[in-house]
Design a protein around this motif. Structure first.
Motif, PDB file in Angstrom:
ATOM      1  N   ILE A 104       0.861  -1.194   0.000  1.00 20.00           N
ATOM      2  CA  ILE A 104       0.000   0.000   0.000  1.00 20.00           C
ATOM      3  C   ILE A 104       0.895   1.241   0.000  1.00 20.00           C
ATOM      4  CG2 ILE A 104      -1.892   1.187   1.155  1.00 20.00           C
ATOM      5  CD1 ILE A 104      -2.516  -1.647   0.119  1.00 20.00           C
ATOM      6  N   GLY A 105       0.733   2.063  -1.011  1.00 18.72           N
ATOM      7  CA  GLY A 105       1.537   3.271  -1.126  1.00 18.72           C
ATOM      8  C   GLY A 105       1.203   4.295  -0.061  1.00 18.72           C
ATOM      9  N   GLU A 106       2.146   5.260   0.099  1.00 13.86           N
ATOM     10  CA  GLU A 106       1.964   6.301   1.098  1.00 13.86           C
ATOM     11  C   GLU A 106       0.726   7.153   0.769  1.00 13.86           C
ATOM     12  OE1 GLU A 106       4.629   9.853   3.233  1.00 13.86           O
ATOM     13  OE2 GLU A 106       5.300   8.866   1.368  1.00 13.86           O
ATOM     14  N   TYR A 107      -0.024   7.461   1.783  1.00 15.93           N
ATOM     15  CA  TYR A 107      -1.241   8.265   1.677  1.00 15.93           C
ATOM     16  C   TYR A 107      -2.409   7.517   1.062  1.00 15.93           C
ATOM     17  CZ  TYR A 107       2.226  11.955   2.303  1.00 15.93           C
ATOM     18  OH  TYR A 107       3.252  12.720   2.751  1.00 15.93           O
ATOM     19  N   CYS A 108      -2.221   6.310   0.564  1.00 15.04           N
ATOM     20  CA  CYS A 108      -3.318   5.584  -0.077  1.00 15.04           C
ATOM     21  C   CYS A 108      -4.343   5.129   0.950  1.00 15.04           C
ATOM     22  CB  CYS A 108      -2.792   4.370  -0.851  1.00 15.04           C
ATOM     23  SG  CYS A 108      -1.789   4.806  -2.294  1.00 15.04           S
ATOM     24  N   GLY A 109      -3.880   4.758   2.150  1.00 15.52           N
ATOM     25  CA  GLY A 109      -4.797   4.225   3.153  1.00 15.52           C
ATOM     26  C   GLY A 109      -5.862   5.208   3.575  1.00 15.52           C
ATOM     27  N   ALA A 110      -5.647   6.531   3.393  1.00 14.86           N
ATOM     28  CA  ALA A 110      -6.630   7.531   3.799  1.00 14.86           C
ATOM     29  C   ALA A 110      -7.653   7.835   2.713  1.00 14.86           C
ATOM     30  CB  ALA A 110      -5.918   8.828   4.187  1.00 14.86           C
ATOM     31  N   CYS A 111      -7.482   7.267   1.530  1.00 12.01           N
ATOM     32  CA  CYS A 111      -8.406   7.527   0.427  1.00 12.01           C
ATOM     33  C   CYS A 111      -9.704   6.765   0.653  1.00 12.01           C
ATOM     34  CB  CYS A 111      -7.794   7.121  -0.908  1.00 12.01           C
ATOM     35  SG  CYS A 111      -6.373   8.128  -1.385  1.00 12.01           S
ATOM     36  N   MET A 112     -10.825   7.436   0.241  1.00 11.34           N
ATOM     37  CA  MET A 112     -12.145   6.844   0.401  1.00 11.34           C
ATOM     38  C   MET A 112     -12.428   5.897  -0.751  1.00 11.34           C
ATOM     39  SD  MET A 112     -13.070   8.277   3.196  1.00 11.34           S
ATOM     40  CE  MET A 112     -14.790   7.801   3.265  1.00 11.34           C
TER      41      MET A 112
ATOM     42  N   HIS B  63     -12.189 -19.246  -7.530  1.00 10.40           N
ATOM     43  CA  HIS B  63     -12.044 -19.687  -8.920  1.00 10.40           C
ATOM     44  C   HIS B  63     -10.584 -19.782  -9.354  1.00 10.40           C
ATOM     45  CE1 HIS B  63     -16.298 -19.645  -9.925  1.00 10.40           C
ATOM     46  NE2 HIS B  63     -16.408 -18.482  -9.252  1.00 10.40           N
ATOM     47  N   GLY B  64      -9.767 -18.793  -8.919  1.00 11.00           N
ATOM     48  CA  GLY B  64      -8.382 -18.755  -9.400  1.00 11.00           C
ATOM     49  C   GLY B  64      -7.550 -19.918  -8.887  1.00 11.00           C
ATOM     50  N   PHE B  65      -7.778 -20.299  -7.604  1.00  6.87           N
ATOM     51  CA  PHE B  65      -6.939 -21.349  -7.027  1.00  6.87           C
ATOM     52  C   PHE B  65      -7.559 -22.731  -7.131  1.00  6.87           C
ATOM     53  CE2 PHE B  65      -5.309 -17.820  -4.020  1.00  6.87           C
ATOM     54  CZ  PHE B  65      -4.458 -17.369  -5.013  1.00  6.87           C
ATOM     55  N   SER B  66      -8.727 -22.846  -7.713  1.00  6.06           N
ATOM     56  CA  SER B  66      -9.332 -24.167  -7.867  1.00  6.06           C
ATOM     57  C   SER B  66      -8.548 -24.966  -8.901  1.00  6.06           C
ATOM     58  CB  SER B  66     -10.802 -24.036  -8.289  1.00  6.06           C
ATOM     59  OG  SER B  66     -10.900 -23.428  -9.569  1.00  6.06           O
ATOM     60  N   GLY B  67      -8.203 -26.197  -8.559  1.00  2.00           N
ATOM     61  CA  GLY B  67      -7.438 -27.020  -9.503  1.00  2.00           C
ATOM     62  C   GLY B  67      -5.955 -26.998  -9.246  1.00  2.00           C
ATOM     63  N   LEU B  68      -5.471 -26.053  -8.355  1.00  4.17           N
ATOM     64  CA  LEU B  68      -4.051 -26.065  -8.026  1.00  4.17           C
ATOM     65  C   LEU B  68      -3.773 -27.246  -7.087  1.00  4.17           C
ATOM     66  CD1 LEU B  68      -3.224 -22.275  -7.384  1.00  4.17           C
ATOM     67  CD2 LEU B  68      -2.787 -23.620  -9.415  1.00  4.17           C
ATOM     68  N   GLU B  69      -2.703 -27.988  -7.357  1.00  2.00           N
ATOM     69  CA  GLU B  69      -2.415 -29.180  -6.552  1.00  2.00           C
ATOM     70  C   GLU B  69      -1.426 -28.860  -5.438  1.00  2.00           C
ATOM     71  OE1 GLU B  69      -1.129 -32.105  -9.322  1.00  2.00           O
ATOM     72  OE2 GLU B  69      -3.107 -32.301 -10.270  1.00  2.00           O
ATOM     73  N   GLU B  70      -0.172 -28.833  -5.710  1.00  2.00           N
ATOM     74  CA  GLU B  70       0.803 -28.593  -4.658  1.00  2.00           C
ATOM     75  C   GLU B  70       1.264 -27.141  -4.591  1.00  2.00           C
ATOM     76  OE1 GLU B  70       4.001 -31.243  -5.295  1.00  2.00           O
ATOM     77  OE2 GLU B  70       2.785 -33.051  -4.938  1.00  2.00           O
ATOM     78  N   GLU B  71       1.043 -26.385  -5.652  1.00  2.00           N
ATOM     79  CA  GLU B  71       1.510 -24.997  -5.684  1.00  2.00           C
ATOM     80  C   GLU B  71       0.687 -24.149  -4.736  1.00  2.00           C
ATOM     81  OE1 GLU B  71       2.306 -21.346  -8.888  1.00  2.00           O
ATOM     82  OE2 GLU B  71       1.459 -23.277  -9.554  1.00  2.00           O
ATOM     83  N   LEU B  72       1.345 -23.288  -3.968  1.00  2.00           N
ATOM     84  CA  LEU B  72       0.693 -22.411  -3.009  1.00  2.00           C
ATOM     85  C   LEU B  72       0.158 -21.182  -3.741  1.00  2.00           C
ATOM     86  CD1 LEU B  72       0.059 -21.843  -0.008  1.00  2.00           C
ATOM     87  CD2 LEU B  72       2.218 -20.580   0.090  1.00  2.00           C
ATOM     88  N   GLY B  73      -1.153 -20.889  -3.454  1.00  2.00           N
ATOM     89  CA  GLY B  73      -1.747 -19.707  -4.080  1.00  2.00           C
ATOM     90  C   GLY B  73      -1.233 -18.413  -3.446  1.00  2.00           C
ATOM     91  N   LEU B  74      -1.058 -17.396  -4.280  1.00  2.00           N
ATOM     92  CA  LEU B  74      -0.541 -16.122  -3.791  1.00  2.00           C
ATOM     93  C   LEU B  74      -1.402 -14.974  -4.345  1.00  2.00           C
ATOM     94  CD1 LEU B  74       1.574 -14.450  -2.275  1.00  2.00           C
ATOM     95  CD2 LEU B  74       2.933 -14.433  -4.394  1.00  2.00           C
ATOM     96  N   ILE B  75      -1.875 -14.150  -3.420  1.00  2.00           N
ATOM     97  CA  ILE B  75      -2.679 -12.970  -3.803  1.00  2.00           C
ATOM     98  C   ILE B  75      -1.901 -11.719  -3.405  1.00  2.00           C
ATOM     99  CG2 ILE B  75      -4.833 -11.708  -3.448  1.00  2.00           C
ATOM    100  CD1 ILE B  75      -6.152 -14.366  -2.739  1.00  2.00           C
ATOM    101  N   SER B  76      -1.787 -10.827  -4.371  1.00  2.00           N
ATOM    102  CA  SER B  76      -1.060  -9.573  -4.131  1.00  2.00           C
ATOM    103  C   SER B  76      -2.034  -8.403  -4.253  1.00  2.00           C
ATOM    104  CB  SER B  76       0.068  -9.418  -5.146  1.00  2.00           C
ATOM    105  OG  SER B  76       0.675  -8.144  -5.026  1.00  2.00           O
ATOM    106  N   VAL B  77      -2.103  -7.578  -3.211  1.00  2.00           N
ATOM    107  CA  VAL B  77      -2.968  -6.397  -3.210  1.00  2.00           C
ATOM    108  C   VAL B  77      -2.068  -5.162  -3.143  1.00  2.00           C
ATOM    109  CG1 VAL B  77      -4.805  -5.145  -2.056  1.00  2.00           C
ATOM    110  CG2 VAL B  77      -4.821  -7.646  -2.070  1.00  2.00           C
ATOM    111  N   LYS B  78      -2.127  -4.334  -4.198  1.00  2.00           N
ATOM    112  CA  LYS B  78      -1.281  -3.148  -4.267  1.00  2.00           C
ATOM    113  C   LYS B  78      -2.170  -1.900  -4.444  1.00  2.00           C
ATOM    114  CE  LYS B  78       2.642  -5.550  -6.402  1.00  2.00           C
ATOM    115  NZ  LYS B  78       3.584  -5.566  -7.553  1.00  2.00           N
ATOM    116  N   ALA B  79      -1.714  -0.807  -3.869  1.00  2.00           N
ATOM    117  CA  ALA B  79      -2.420   0.475  -4.009  1.00  2.00           C
ATOM    118  C   ALA B  79      -1.408   1.590  -4.283  1.00  2.00           C
ATOM    119  CB  ALA B  79      -3.240   0.796  -2.770  1.00  2.00           C
ATOM    120  N   ARG B  80      -1.733   2.493  -5.237  1.00  2.00           N
ATOM    121  CA  ARG B  80      -0.820   3.591  -5.576  1.00  2.00           C
ATOM    122  C   ARG B  80      -1.647   4.796  -6.030  1.00  2.00           C
ATOM    123  NH1 ARG B  80      -0.295   3.723 -11.244  1.00  2.00           N
ATOM    124  NH2 ARG B  80      -1.147   1.846 -12.249  1.00  2.00           N
ATOM    125  N   LEU B  81      -1.028   5.974  -5.909  1.00  2.00           N
ATOM    126  CA  LEU B  81      -1.647   7.228  -6.356  1.00  2.00           C
ATOM    127  C   LEU B  81      -0.988   7.700  -7.641  1.00  2.00           C
ATOM    128  CD1 LEU B  81      -1.909   9.183  -2.968  1.00  2.00           C
ATOM    129  CD2 LEU B  81      -3.765   8.076  -4.216  1.00  2.00           C
TER     130      LEU B  81
END
Length: 591
Positions: A467-475, A491-509
């Motif tokens: 999360i970028g600076e000042y992004c957390g205060a945005c409405m 849906h995205g991780f359905s069917g994955l066998e041994e591989e670990l699912g990874l979700i990345s959440v990014k925010a920028r101005l």
């Protein structure tokens, strides 16, 4: 009624302006022009009369000088020989008288070149007798001797005096003919015999004929000759009936007088030698007759022009003012909220184009309002669906609180934490009066959801934040990330066998916008699947996650416009990336 009054007022204003700026100036110009033309035509007619009088005066003056010279020549020729012979005729001896008369006639014919205008030559003797040359005079001797010219000549010896008669004194004809008489009373130095009292020469004047000719021209009026005291000398057409004393006493050369209800113009000229006055009287109506015809033509042309102006005004009002009125009335109705207005296109081509544009504008405005109403309805429905997509009975929260309390008492910490996470999510869903909150608050709710999903999927995935600076205060709209992350997990991780699912959440101005990117390393989606997901075609199968993603996209569009629609990029077997774009507004700005 108000519309009709406004229309009448505008027409009245148009006619008042037309009257003030066109009609009145034109009438003033015409009136001034007519007055100038009248003055010029009257002056021209007066100058014509004056020229005729000048000709009469010149002719009369020349004749007076000529007859005076003739008489002087007749009397003084050959050392007054004529006077000696005339004295010899004054005898009672018939033979001597006859002989002297023949000699006198020969001398007269020799001294006076025979001309037709000479009527007679008379020698008046002091004893009362008289001798005639050429024709006899029909006037009595008493009348002649009482004449002014005769008496003046007696007073001024050897001086020629002139008189006038308005008839031929040598014939009994009553036709008006001007006769000029020149008289000379000889002194002792001229008539040594002291016999002749007066020598008179009577001449027929051409001035009378000239006056007759001029009197035939009505525009020249009636011309007469008057003595300086106003008595008539020659009046061939009874002009003295118009005589007024001001002609003699006023000394005017031009006079206007009203007589018997008619206006007359008097033009006066004076003969300098005799002092006679040439007076011409003309009816003013005759002088202005040509002017009246000209003025009538001008008035007729003016009436035609004003008629054409009126026709143009009617055409102008019908084809320009009336369409404008109708358009203004249509605008007033639109202002009142009546969008079903249709103005009939009439008038000039430009006005018809304007009216067509107005009609298209009202139809487009009505369409836009309908679309806006539909969008507001969709927004409302999206809000309802966002709430309905969650479990929202309030008693469920109370029940979870009870379960959480029992789990804590029984020391089942995992159950208590699960209940707490679920309560947080449900509490967020129940904030029906709050549609936005900060990104930090959204991430807190998302953490609770992730905790529950990890228990469900046995920690089969990880999530990381950048999360970028000042992004957390945005409405941001509430529950805007949970459906996207849930779509990646379910849906995205359905069917994955041994591989670990990874979700990345990014925010920028960037450029006053807040960009939130959710990326997973799941199985990905095809373009068709992305299209079906955003268009909610899978909603018929009651797919909760699909409904949630569509709900997010709809709320973004309704709140921020099409430029903030959800963007999904994906590659099958590798990743799926969802980008949310919205204005970067803080809580203070939003309020």
């Amino acid at each position: 009624m108000m519309w009709l009054n406004k229309k009448k007022n505008l027409k009245a204003s148009y006619y008042h302006t037309f009257l003030a700026l066109i009609v009145i100036p034109i009438l003033l110009i015409i009136i001034i022009s007519i007055a100038i033309i009248r003055t010029m035509m009257v002056d021209s007619a007066t100058r014509s009369i004056k020229r005729a009088q000048d000709n009469i005066i010149a002719t009369l003056g020349g004749e007076v000088k000529d007859v005076s010279l003739r008489l002087s020549h007749f009397v003084y020729v050959n050392d007054n020989e004529i006077m000696k012979i005339a004295a010899m005729t004054d005898t009672q001896d018939f033979a001597k008288r006859y002989s002297a008369t023949l000699m006198l006639s020969e001398s007269f014919n020799f001294a006076m070149v025979p001309v037709q205008d000479i009527l007679s030559a008379i020698f008046y003797m002091k004893d009362g007798e008289s001798t005639y040359m050429k024709d006899d005079i029909i006037l009595p001797d008493e009348e002649i001797k009482a004449s002014d010219w005769y008496q003046q000549a007696l007073k001024d010896k050897n001086m020629v005096k002139v008189g006038f008669y308005d008839r031929n004194v040598a014939t009994s004809r009553k036709a008006h003919t001007l006769t000029i008489v020149a008289g000379l009373s000889p002194g002792i130095d001229v008539d040594r015999d002291n016999v002749v009292e007066m020598t008179a020469l009577f001449v027929s004047s051409q001035t009378g004929n000239l006056i007759k000719e001029y009197n035939k021209e009505k525009l020249l009026g009636i011309t007469m000759l008057l003595n300086p005291d106003g008595t008539p000398v020659f009046d061939v057409d009874d002009g003295m009936r118009f005589f007024i004393p001001e002609i003699v006493s006023g000394g005017e050369t031009e006079l206007h007088h009203k007589l018997d209800g008619k206006n007359y113009v008097y033009v006066i000229s004076e003969e300098p030698v005799t002092g006679l006055l040439a007076v011409s009287v003309v009816d003013s109506e005759l002088l202005t007759r040509d002017f009246n015809r000209t003025a009538a033509v001008i008035v007729a042309v003016t009436v035609v022009l004003f008629g054409l102006f009126y026709i143009f005004s009617s055409y102008f009002l019908k084809n320009i003012i009336d369409p404008i009125h109708n358009t203004v009335e249509g605008m007033r109705l639109v202002e009142e909220g009546r969008l079903d207005v249709h103005v009939v296109p009439v008038g000039q081509a430009e006005l018809r184009v304007m009216i067509h544009s107005f009609n298209r504008m009202t139809r487009r405005l009505k369409q836009l309002i309908q679309e806006n109403e539909e969008e507001q309805q969709k927004k409302h429905e999206a809000e309802i669906r966002a709430l309905q997509s969650q479990i929202n009975p309030h008693f469920l929260v109370n029940s979870l609180n009870s379960i959480r309390f029992i789990a804590q008492v029984s020391r089942y910490e995992a159950i208590a934490r699960m209940a707490e996470a679920l309560i947080k999510i449900l509490s967020c869903s129940f904030r029906s009066n709050v549609g936005f909150y900060t990104l930090n608050e959204e991430l807190e709710v998302l953490d609770g959801f992730i905790y529950l999903m990890k228990i469900r999927y046995s920690d089969g995935f990880e999530i990381e934040y950048e999360i970028g600076e000042y992004c957390g205060a945005c409405m941001v709209p509430r529950l805007i990330l949970q459906p996207i992350v849930e779509n990646s997990i379910v849906h995205g991780f359905s069917g994955l066998e041994e591989e670990l699912g990874l979700i990345s959440v990014k925010a920028r101005l960037e450029d006053t916008y807040l960009y939130i990117t959710v990326r997973d390393n799941g199985k990905g989606m095809t373009e068709e699947e992305i299209r079906r997901l955003l268009s909610n075609e899978s909603a018929g199968n009651e797919d909760y996650v699909s409904v949630g993603v569509t709900n997010v996209n709809t709320r973004l569009v309704l709140n921020y416009g099409e430029e903030c629609a959800l963007k999904i990029r994906s590659e099958v077997g590798k990743y799926t990336e969802t980008v949310l774009r919205m204005p970067a507004e803080t809580k203070e700005e939003y309020i």
